[in-house]
Design a protein around this motif. Structure first.
Motif, PDB file in Angstrom:
ATOM      1  N   SER A 299       0.842  -1.209   0.000  1.00  0.00           N
ATOM      2  CA  SER A 299       0.000   0.000   0.000  1.00  0.00           C
ATOM      3  C   SER A 299       0.874   1.255   0.000  1.00  0.00           C
ATOM      4  CB  SER A 299      -0.898  -0.004   1.239  1.00  0.00           C
ATOM      5  OG  SER A 299      -0.108   0.260   2.384  1.00  0.00           O
ATOM      6  N   PRO A 300       0.303   2.402  -0.400  1.00  0.00           N
ATOM      7  CA  PRO A 300       1.069   3.649  -0.350  1.00  0.00           C
ATOM      8  C   PRO A 300       1.661   3.886   1.044  1.00  0.00           C
ATOM      9  CG  PRO A 300      -0.971   4.013  -1.548  1.00  0.00           C
ATOM     10  CD  PRO A 300      -1.027   2.610  -1.016  1.00  0.00           C
ATOM     11  N   PHE A 301       0.895   3.527   2.079  1.00  0.00           N
ATOM     12  CA  PHE A 301       1.372   3.698   3.449  1.00  0.00           C
ATOM     13  C   PHE A 301       2.592   2.809   3.717  1.00  0.00           C
ATOM     14  CE2 PHE A 301       0.881   1.936   7.872  1.00  0.00           C
ATOM     15  CZ  PHE A 301       1.417   3.036   8.532  1.00  0.00           C
ATOM     16  N   GLU A 302       2.533   1.558   3.263  1.00  0.00           N
ATOM     17  CA  GLU A 302       3.676   0.645   3.480  1.00  0.00           C
ATOM     18  C   GLU A 302       4.914   1.117   2.709  1.00  0.00           C
ATOM     19  OE1 GLU A 302       1.459  -3.633   4.184  1.00  0.00           O
ATOM     20  OE2 GLU A 302       1.440  -2.741   2.182  1.00  0.00           O
ATOM     21  N   LEU A 303       4.674   1.647   1.505  1.00  0.00           N
ATOM     22  CA  LEU A 303       5.806   2.165   0.720  1.00  0.00           C
ATOM     23  C   LEU A 303       6.427   3.349   1.465  1.00  0.00           C
ATOM     24  CD1 LEU A 303       7.309   2.021  -2.105  1.00  0.00           C
ATOM     25  CD2 LEU A 303       5.870   3.948  -2.756  1.00  0.00           C
ATOM     26  N   VAL A 308      10.556   5.790   5.223  1.00  0.00           N
ATOM     27  CA  VAL A 308      10.673   6.571   6.465  1.00  0.00           C
ATOM     28  C   VAL A 308      11.492   5.804   7.515  1.00  0.00           C
ATOM     29  CG1 VAL A 308       8.848   6.187   8.197  1.00  0.00           C
ATOM     30  CG2 VAL A 308       9.148   8.442   7.218  1.00  0.00           C
ATOM     31  N   ARG A 309      11.543   4.493   7.377  1.00  0.00           N
ATOM     32  CA  ARG A 309      12.294   3.670   8.340  1.00  0.00           C
ATOM     33  C   ARG A 309      13.786   3.572   8.009  1.00  0.00           C
ATOM     34  NH1 ARG A 309       7.765  -0.110   8.655  1.00  0.00           N
ATOM     35  NH2 ARG A 309       8.711  -1.201   6.931  1.00  0.00           N
ATOM     36  N   GLN A 310      14.218   4.148   6.885  1.00  0.00           N
ATOM     37  CA  GLN A 310      15.632   3.997   6.504  1.00  0.00           C
ATOM     38  C   GLN A 310      16.553   4.622   7.560  1.00  0.00           C
ATOM     39  OE1 GLN A 310      16.805   2.126   4.086  1.00  0.00           O
ATOM     40  NE2 GLN A 310      14.716   1.609   3.458  1.00  0.00           N
ATOM     41  N   ALA A 351      10.471   9.684   1.909  1.00  0.00           N
ATOM     42  CA  ALA A 351       9.221   8.916   1.798  1.00  0.00           C
ATOM     43  C   ALA A 351       8.167   9.720   1.033  1.00  0.00           C
ATOM     44  CB  ALA A 351       8.711   8.564   3.191  1.00  0.00           C
ATOM     45  N   THR A 352       8.111  11.015   1.278  1.00  0.00           N
ATOM     46  CA  THR A 352       7.127  11.868   0.609  1.00  0.00           C
ATOM     47  C   THR A 352       7.378  11.914  -0.893  1.00  0.00           C
ATOM     48  OG1 THR A 352       6.849  13.235   2.568  1.00  0.00           O
ATOM     49  CG2 THR A 352       6.258  14.261   0.478  1.00  0.00           C
ATOM     50  N   GLN A 361      -0.472  12.334  -5.813  1.00  0.00           N
ATOM     51  CA  GLN A 361      -0.791  13.132  -4.618  1.00  0.00           C
ATOM     52  C   GLN A 361      -1.817  12.406  -3.738  1.00  0.00           C
ATOM     53  OE1 GLN A 361       0.854  16.075  -3.864  1.00  0.00           O
ATOM     54  NE2 GLN A 361      -0.143  15.725  -1.883  1.00  0.00           N
ATOM     55  N   GLU A 362      -2.780  11.769  -4.380  1.00  0.00           N
ATOM     56  CA  GLU A 362      -3.831  11.064  -3.620  1.00  0.00           C
ATOM     57  C   GLU A 362      -3.204   9.931  -2.783  1.00  0.00           C
ATOM     58  OE1 GLU A 362      -6.006   7.718  -2.774  1.00  0.00           O
ATOM     59  OE2 GLU A 362      -4.938   7.652  -4.682  1.00  0.00           O
ATOM     60  N   GLY A 363      -2.258   9.210  -3.384  1.00  0.00           N
ATOM     61  CA  GLY A 363      -1.591   8.111  -2.678  1.00  0.00           C
ATOM     62  C   GLY A 363      -0.779   8.631  -1.506  1.00  0.00           C
ATOM     63  N   LEU A 364      -0.115   9.760  -1.737  1.00  0.00           N
ATOM     64  CA  LEU A 364       0.685  10.353  -0.659  1.00  0.00           C
ATOM     65  C   LEU A 364      -0.226  10.794   0.486  1.00  0.00           C
ATOM     66  CD1 LEU A 364       3.312  11.458   0.525  1.00  0.00           C
ATOM     67  CD2 LEU A 364       2.970  13.533  -0.825  1.00  0.00           C
TER      68      LEU A 364
END
Ligand code: YSA
Length: 421
Positions: A299-303, A308-310, A351-352, A361-364
């Motif tokens: 999902s966009p959130f998982e991506l 963000v976890r790097q 991540a953004t 933009q919708e996925g972000l």
């Protein structure tokens, strides 16, 4: 018959001369004022790793991108993607970004889906033979990949171009030229130009020949098909550069040798580094650690979360590789990070940028909403909700008076009145 398979290139064919008008906008002119500009810039960012061959016989690689050289602009560059799954993944994204950088500089790029080659299975970088894929499966994967590539190219154009004119982005499938290809004609016309010694010397072949399982003829012939693709695209689109991950160098060399032998022309290969997991395994389907670009698989959130976890030691490198942010801006982001590491500014920016490119933009926005919920930033009726899948559930979050009280962040309160229950 052989002549129809191996045709000599004539100047001015194909995409290479079709895409752009003769006069480029100022921004592009500036981007190309130095012969080394584009290549040196991407080398500095770490995106371009190796160039092959080091020297051309008539033309040098940087000259191809020099607007001063008559007839050299724009160029056509291609990269291939085999449809072994129904989605691209984060590793593929790096090769795709390489294409986007060329497109931004006014060149035409081709993303080639390997609808034919995927049936054989590329042995490069693999210790075991790929599981054979049914023709129907490859076809439906190829459809999904073509769609995914077009969607990414559209996001790139719509969200990052700001009205600038870029080169064309074309998606092709190599099954288009192998489907009607007679095997005997092909072997007679093409096979004679490849030497067994050279083919056998490739690292991908050597590694597999030494393994207990060995190597199939289909896999062995893979590099011949990839070499012929390069030749085909050179002939039809004046494509002189093939881009790929560094595991593709052997296949790219076969293409170079084939084209050079047949036409005497210079063509080149450029590699991008391989993205690996924390354990050092190449990120992708085979290692089972793929982060997919199709939202139904990741999902966009998982991506967003993946980037963000790097860790701090990788984030600067990834900002240079996976975003289009100028290097001075990346420097600035990193300087701020030293002062306020707890804010994870570079990670969030990385991540953004990637989520926007991949999902729009919708996925972000959806990734950010999910993130706010999982981090405890949302309460319903004074109770924190941390599961993004259970926000404002009918029968659970509606008070007896037909209202719900929603709090987002520290200060935003909303009263929701349900008109129909
Ligand atoms: C190429 C050219 C042709 O004419 C025909 C087919 C191909 C496809 C090629 N042989 C191949 O199998 N590529 S791939 O589908 O495995 O990956 C697509 C591209 O993404 C390749 O350039 C590959 O090196 C790159 N890639 C895959 N995982 C990667 C990665 N790049 C960086 N990091 C990773 N983890």
């Amino acid at each position: 018959m052989a002549a129809s398979i191996l045709r000599c290139i004539s100047r001015g064919q194909g995409l290479g001369t079709r895409g752009l008008s003769g006069v480029l906008p100022l921004g592009l002119r500036e981007a190309h004022s130095g012969a080394q500009g584009l290549l040196a810039m991407q080398k500095a960012r770490g995106l371009f790793k190796e160039f092959f061959p080091e020297r051309g016989t008539k033309t040098e690689l940087p000259e191809l991108f020099d607007r001063g050289t008559a007839g050299s602009f724009p160029q056509t560059i291609y990269c291939g993607f085999d449809p072994t799954a129904d989605s691209l993944h984060v590793g593929h994204l790096l090769a795709l970004l390489g294409l986007f950088h060329f497109q931004r500089a006014g060149h035409n790029v081709i993303a080639l889906v390997g609808g034919a080659t995927a049936r054989l299975g590329d042995p490069s970088g693999r210790t075991k033979e790929r599981e054979a894929l049914e023709a129907e499966r490859v076809q439906s994967n190829a459809r999904a990949l073509r769609q995914g590539l077009k969607a990414l190219a559209a996001n790139h154009q719509q969200l990052f171009a700001n009205g600038r004119t870029w080169g064309n982005f074309t998606v092709l499938d190599n099954s288009a030229w192998y489907q009607k290809q007679d095997l005997v004609d092909f072997l007679a016309a093409v096979g004679g130009h490849f030497r067994m010694g050279t083919l056998l010397s490739r690292l991908s072949v050597q590694t597999r020949l030494k393994s207990a399982e060995g190597m199939s003829l289909a896999e062995f012939l893979y590099q011949v098909l990839q070499a012929y693709d390069f030749y085909y695209l050179f002939q039809h689109y004046r494509c002189r550069v093939q881009l790929g991950g560094s595991d593709q160098l052997g296949n790219i060399m076969s293409g170079y040798e084939f084209i050079h032998k047949l036409t005497g022309e210079d063509v080149f290969g450029i590699s991008v580094p391989l993205i690996t997991s924390t354990t050092g395994a190449k990120l992708g389907k085979s290692a089972g650690n793929a982060v997919w670009l199709n939202r139904d698989k990741t999902s966009p959130f998982e991506l967003y979360q993946f980037f963000v976890r790097q860790q701090d030691d990788l984030v600067e490198r990834y900002l240079k590789l996976f975003t289009f942010l100028p290097l001075p801006e990346i420097d600035h982001i990193m300087q701020l990070h030293v002062k306020e590491p707890e804010k994870r500014g570079p990670q969030k920016r990385l991540a953004t940028e990637v989520t926007k490119l991949v999902h729009g933009q919708e996925g972000l926005d959806s990734a950010k909403r999910y993130r706010m919920i999982t981090e405890g930033g949302v309460s319903i009726n004074h109770r924190q909700v941390t599961n993004p899948e259970s926000v404002l559930v009918v029968g659970q979050h509606i008070l007896k008076n037909g209202l719900s009280l929603l709090k987002i962040g520290k200060r935003n309160f909303y009263i929701i009145k349900w008109l129909q229950l």
